[in-house]
Scaffold this motif. Structure first.
Motif, PDB file in Angstrom:
ATOM      1  N   ALA A 404       0.804  -1.229   0.000  1.00  0.00           N
ATOM      2  CA  ALA A 404       0.000   0.000   0.000  1.00  0.00           C
ATOM      3  C   ALA A 404       0.835   1.277   0.000  1.00  0.00           C
ATOM      4  CB  ALA A 404      -0.931   0.012   1.217  1.00  0.00           C
ATOM      5  N   VAL A 405       2.119   1.186   0.231  1.00  0.00           N
ATOM      6  CA  VAL A 405       2.947   2.393   0.351  1.00  0.00           C
ATOM      7  C   VAL A 405       4.126   2.309  -0.615  1.00  0.00           C
ATOM      8  CG1 VAL A 405       4.387   3.780   1.882  1.00  0.00           C
ATOM      9  CG2 VAL A 405       2.305   2.715   2.766  1.00  0.00           C
ATOM     10  N   ARG A 406       4.326   3.374  -1.374  1.00  0.00           N
ATOM     11  CA  ARG A 406       5.414   3.442  -2.350  1.00  0.00           C
ATOM     12  C   ARG A 406       6.182   4.752  -2.169  1.00  0.00           C
ATOM     13  NH1 ARG A 406       1.091   1.141  -3.929  1.00  0.00           N
ATOM     14  NH2 ARG A 406       0.023   3.123  -4.368  1.00  0.00           N
ATOM     15  N   LEU A 407       7.497   4.659  -2.240  1.00  0.00           N
ATOM     16  CA  LEU A 407       8.365   5.829  -2.158  1.00  0.00           C
ATOM     17  C   LEU A 407       9.050   6.042  -3.503  1.00  0.00           C
ATOM     18  CD1 LEU A 407      10.066   5.212   1.324  1.00  0.00           C
ATOM     19  CD2 LEU A 407       7.975   6.499   0.821  1.00  0.00           C
ATOM     20  N   ASN A 408       9.226   7.311  -3.871  1.00  0.00           N
ATOM     21  CA  ASN A 408       9.756   7.628  -5.198  1.00  0.00           C
ATOM     22  C   ASN A 408      10.911   8.619  -5.115  1.00  0.00           C
ATOM     23  OD1 ASN A 408       6.537   7.495  -5.377  1.00  0.00           O
ATOM     24  ND2 ASN A 408       7.408   6.514  -7.188  1.00  0.00           N
ATOM     25  N   LEU A 409      11.882   8.430  -6.006  1.00  0.00           N
ATOM     26  CA  LEU A 409      12.971   9.371  -6.198  1.00  0.00           C
ATOM     27  C   LEU A 409      13.157   9.616  -7.694  1.00  0.00           C
ATOM     28  CD1 LEU A 409      15.696   8.073  -3.689  1.00  0.00           C
ATOM     29  CD2 LEU A 409      14.253  10.114  -3.427  1.00  0.00           C
ATOM     30  N   GLY A 410      13.640  10.804  -8.033  1.00  0.00           N
ATOM     31  CA  GLY A 410      13.876  11.097  -9.438  1.00  0.00           C
ATOM     32  C   GLY A 410      14.975  12.127  -9.617  1.00  0.00           C
ATOM     33  N   TYR A 411      15.538  12.148 -10.816  1.00  0.00           N
ATOM     34  CA  TYR A 411      16.581  13.111 -11.164  1.00  0.00           C
ATOM     35  C   TYR A 411      16.433  13.468 -12.633  1.00  0.00           C
ATOM     36  CZ  TYR A 411      21.141  14.882 -12.614  1.00  0.00           C
ATOM     37  OH  TYR A 411      22.157  15.633 -13.160  1.00  0.00           O
ATOM     38  N   HIS A 412      16.504  14.775 -12.936  1.00  0.00           N
ATOM     39  CA  HIS A 412      16.441  15.263 -14.317  1.00  0.00           C
ATOM     40  C   HIS A 412      17.690  16.083 -14.623  1.00  0.00           C
ATOM     41  CE1 HIS A 412      11.747  15.367 -13.866  1.00  0.00           C
ATOM     42  NE2 HIS A 412      12.218  14.138 -14.013  1.00  0.00           N
ATOM     43  N   HIS A 413      18.248  15.882 -15.772  1.00  0.00           N
ATOM     44  CA  HIS A 413      19.339  16.731 -16.244  1.00  0.00           C
ATOM     45  C   HIS A 413      19.010  17.194 -17.662  1.00  0.00           C
ATOM     46  CE1 HIS A 413      23.388  18.382 -16.603  1.00  0.00           C
ATOM     47  NE2 HIS A 413      23.356  17.940 -17.845  1.00  0.00           N
ATOM     48  N   PHE A 414      18.956  18.520 -17.824  1.00  0.00           N
ATOM     49  CA  PHE A 414      18.684  19.113 -19.132  1.00  0.00           C
ATOM     50  C   PHE A 414      20.001  19.581 -19.747  1.00  0.00           C
ATOM     51  CE2 PHE A 414      14.816  19.515 -16.699  1.00  0.00           C
ATOM     52  CZ  PHE A 414      13.807  19.243 -17.616  1.00  0.00           C
ATOM     53  N   PHE A 415      20.266  19.155 -20.973  1.00  0.00           N
ATOM     54  CA  PHE A 415      21.523  19.482 -21.648  1.00  0.00           C
ATOM     55  C   PHE A 415      21.383  20.827 -22.358  1.00  0.00           C
ATOM     56  CE2 PHE A 415      21.424  14.961 -20.951  1.00  0.00           C
ATOM     57  CZ  PHE A 415      22.727  14.633 -20.609  1.00  0.00           C
ATOM     58  N   ASP A 416      21.191  21.874 -21.551  1.00  0.00           N
ATOM     59  CA  ASP A 416      20.903  23.203 -22.083  1.00  0.00           C
ATOM     60  C   ASP A 416      22.006  23.737 -22.987  1.00  0.00           C
ATOM     61  OD1 ASP A 416      18.496  23.382 -20.534  1.00  0.00           O
ATOM     62  OD2 ASP A 416      19.702  23.909 -18.793  1.00  0.00           O
ATOM     63  N   LYS A 417      23.243  23.531 -22.599  1.00  0.00           N
ATOM     64  CA  LYS A 417      24.355  24.146 -23.327  1.00  0.00           C
ATOM     65  C   LYS A 417      24.621  23.477 -24.674  1.00  0.00           C
ATOM     66  CE  LYS A 417      27.809  25.838 -20.865  1.00  0.00           C
ATOM     67  NZ  LYS A 417      27.494  27.280 -20.819  1.00  0.00           N
ATOM     68  N   SER A 418      23.951  22.348 -24.924  1.00  0.00           N
ATOM     69  CA  SER A 418      24.078  21.692 -26.226  1.00  0.00           C
ATOM     70  C   SER A 418      22.943  22.085 -27.174  1.00  0.00           C
ATOM     71  CB  SER A 418      24.082  20.167 -26.054  1.00  0.00           C
ATOM     72  OG  SER A 418      25.197  19.753 -25.292  1.00  0.00           O
ATOM     73  N   ALA A 419      21.991  22.843 -26.662  1.00  0.00           N
ATOM     74  CA  ALA A 419      20.907  23.341 -27.505  1.00  0.00           C
ATOM     75  C   ALA A 419      21.371  24.609 -28.215  1.00  0.00           C
ATOM     76  CB  ALA A 419      19.676  23.624 -26.651  1.00  0.00           C
ATOM     77  N   HIS A 420      20.540  25.103 -29.116  1.00  0.00           N
ATOM     78  CA  HIS A 420      20.834  26.355 -29.824  1.00  0.00           C
ATOM     79  C   HIS A 420      19.643  27.281 -29.623  1.00  0.00           C
ATOM     80  CE1 HIS A 420      21.781  28.554 -33.875  1.00  0.00           C
ATOM     81  NE2 HIS A 420      21.970  29.319 -32.822  1.00  0.00           N
ATOM     82  N   TRP A 421      19.891  28.399 -28.936  1.00  0.00           N
ATOM     83  CA  TRP A 421      18.865  29.407 -28.709  1.00  0.00           C
ATOM     84  C   TRP A 421      19.277  30.714 -29.357  1.00  0.00           C
ATOM     85  CZ3 TRP A 421      19.045  27.987 -22.833  1.00  0.00           C
ATOM     86  CH2 TRP A 421      18.448  26.729 -22.647  1.00  0.00           C
TER      87      TRP A 421
END
Length: 542
Positions: A404-421
């Motif tokens: 009945a009980v679940r624990l969650n962890l997460g991690y996000h990394h955005f490769f901003d410097k490889s994009a072109h703006w």
């Protein structure tokens, strides 16, 4: 005048990177740490894990309403010249972003070892943002004009007063401004997951992004003020030129009188037997000759001042009638998405990688050529603006403490410097975006479920990257909500989600507006935002 839009490319970003929304379902609002969870929302967050939902057709629809504010507290000496600013050097510019209807749709058909999936969402933008009084970048430009004209009028009036002429005095400026931006990035993702064994599945898919945006900026009723009285820039320059012309006319008249006086004295002395050279050396003639030279010098200076004023009037002509800029943008891009999910007893591990999406937003604009204000050049008609969605790596884990009980962890990394703006602003970042997520879910009964979680977002911001037309700030977010199993096949979800933002403070250096002789003194800006979201969703299993 063609001034640029303030609105950041990410008009209504609610959670995620600089150009990416990660809240694509109400389940995310309930608990942002969904990257390692098994659920229908995994069509976006953990597509490889959707295969473990069981066979059948799974369909989910989500609605979100979000309200966000963006506030810039700006300090600059120029604001004290603003007629509406009560002689204060501090001014607050506030924008309100509303997104009353942010939909998303998840669908999965699981059969045997396969899961065929579809996701529709708004992974960028999602609403409109309005600044009823514009932003400081543009007001400071008008303030710099007023500051310069204060000096021009003061100097000229000192010169013209003895000559019986004058030009309009200037004590400050007044103006009206309004800015609005609206942007939607619609995402369509299709893909399939394949079960390798009872514990492992993999996913591959493609996501199509279609972007559409509309920007509007108005700046009008720009006036230079003399106390409570204001005149337009053309009226001001006309008044200055007329004052100079009147003064030069008076000089010409005085010059004629002086020359006539000189001639009378010379004639009288010559009649008394002097030569012309001797007559010209007499004190009365010498004094009048000096006066004549002073008048000539004054006329030369006024002629130069008139030429300079004419040149200034031409340089500032783009500001004379204010501006009314409208720009519509559209563009699209495609990128692969891959994922993996692995179960070890009560622990579920997952990873997803979204490749960079190359986006070019083409302008259909009222601005047809480069402007004296460089920021407007992002909206020149017919040009394409780079707006890549950066690559994203998402890692997640879910631990079932009990059934009945679940624990969650997460991690996000955005490769901003490889994009072109635009203008490679990604190079101005000190580092790339990282997010850290945690949450929990509890089945209170067989039908009732509650969950909650938090997310910490850290951008690699720098003073060079930040500006009042486009900004993000570090934040932490919490979400909570409930799920209720109405029937064996129908479940509803409801949630509340709030982001709490830091302040980003920066000193703004003094700058010159090239080619216009305008100086903007150093100041200070502080940036922050607010964000609140509510959501409702329904899941159906057939």
């Amino acid at each position: 005048m063609a001034l640029a839009m303030l609105i950041s490319t990410n008009v209504a970003t609610f959670a995620g990177g600089i150009l990416t929304n990660t809240n694509q379902s109400v389940l995310f609002l309930r608990n942002p740490a969904r990257d390692g969870a098994i659920g229908l929302d995994g069509v976006y967050s953990n597509p490889a894990g959707v295969l473990f939902l069981g066979e059948g057709f799974h369909l989910g629809f989500n609605w979100q309403y979000a309200r966000q504010t963006r506030t810039i507290t700006s300090q600059n000496p120029l604001y004290t010249l603003g007629y509406k600013n009560d002689n204060l050097a501090d001014k607050i510019f506030k924008g309100v972003a509303n997104a009353p209807f942010i939909p998303s749709l998840q669908a999965a058909y699981n059969i045997g070892d396969w899961s065929f999936q579809f996701n529709f969402s708004v992974p960028g933008g999602g609403g409109k943002c309005e600044f009823d009084h514009g932003v400081g970048t543009f007001e400071k430009a008008v303030g710099a004009i007023a500051q310069r004209l204060i000096g021009v009028s003061s100097t000229l009036n000192e010169q013209l007063k003895p000559l019986g002429a004058s030009v309009p005095s200037v004590t400050g400026y007044d103006m009206d401004a309004y800015m609005k931006g609206q942007q939607f990035y619609f995402g369509f993702q299709i893909g399939a997951a394949r079960k390798i064994n009872d514990n492992l599945s993999v996913y591959g898919g493609l996501r199509l992004l279609y972007g559409t945006a509309a920007y509007e900026a108005r700046m009008n009723n720009i006036r230079v003020m003399d106390g409570q009285n204001g005149i337009s820039l053309p009226q001001y320059f006309e008044g200055v030129i007329n004052g100079i012309v009147n003064a030069r006319t008076n000089i010409s008249g005085n010059q004629q009188k002086v020359q006539a006086g000189i001639q009378q004295y010379v004639n009288a002395y010559m009649a008394a037997g002097m030569t012309q050279e001797q007559a010209m050396q007499m004190p009365e003639v010498q004094q009048l000759t000096a006066t004549s030279q002073q008048l000539q010098d004054a006329d030369t200076k006024l002629k130069a001042a008139g030429d300079e004023i004419t040149s200034s009037a031409e340089a500032l002509a783009p500001y004379a009638n204010g501006m009314n800029l409208k720009s519509d943008q559209s563009g699209w891009g495609i990128a692969p998405v891959i994922g993996i999910d692995y179960k070890i007893g009560n622990l579920n591990l997952a990873a997803k990688y979204e490749f960079k999406t190359r986006m070019r937003m083409k302008n259909n604009s009222t601005l047809e050529e480069a402007s004296v204000v460089a920021a407007t050049n992002k909206y020149i008609d017919g040009t394409s603006v780079p707006e890549d969605a950066p690559a994203l790596l998402a890692l997640g884990a879910q631990w079932s403490v009990t059934d009945a009980v679940r624990l969650n962890l997460g991690y996000h990394h955005f490769f901003d410097k490889s994009a072109h703006w635009y203008q490679h602003s990604e190079k101005d970042l000190d580092s790339e975006t990282n997010e850290y997520l945690a949450g929990a879910e509890w089945d209170i009964t067989k039908r009732l479920q509650v969950s909650g979680g938090a997310q910490l977002t850290r951008y690699g911001l720098s003073d060079k990257f930040m500006n009042d037309m486009s900004f993000v700030v570090n934040s932490w977010t919490f979400g909570l909500g409930i799920g209720y199993q109405v029937t064996d096949n129908v479940k509803i979800n409801a949630a509340y989600f709030q982001t709490n933002y830091d302040n980003y403070d920066m000193d703004t250096p003094a700058q010159s507006i090239a080619g216009m002789g305008l100086e903007i003194p150093a100041g200070h800006d502080s940036f922050t935002r607010t964000n609140k979201v509510i959501g409702l969703g329904v899941e159906i299993t057939l």
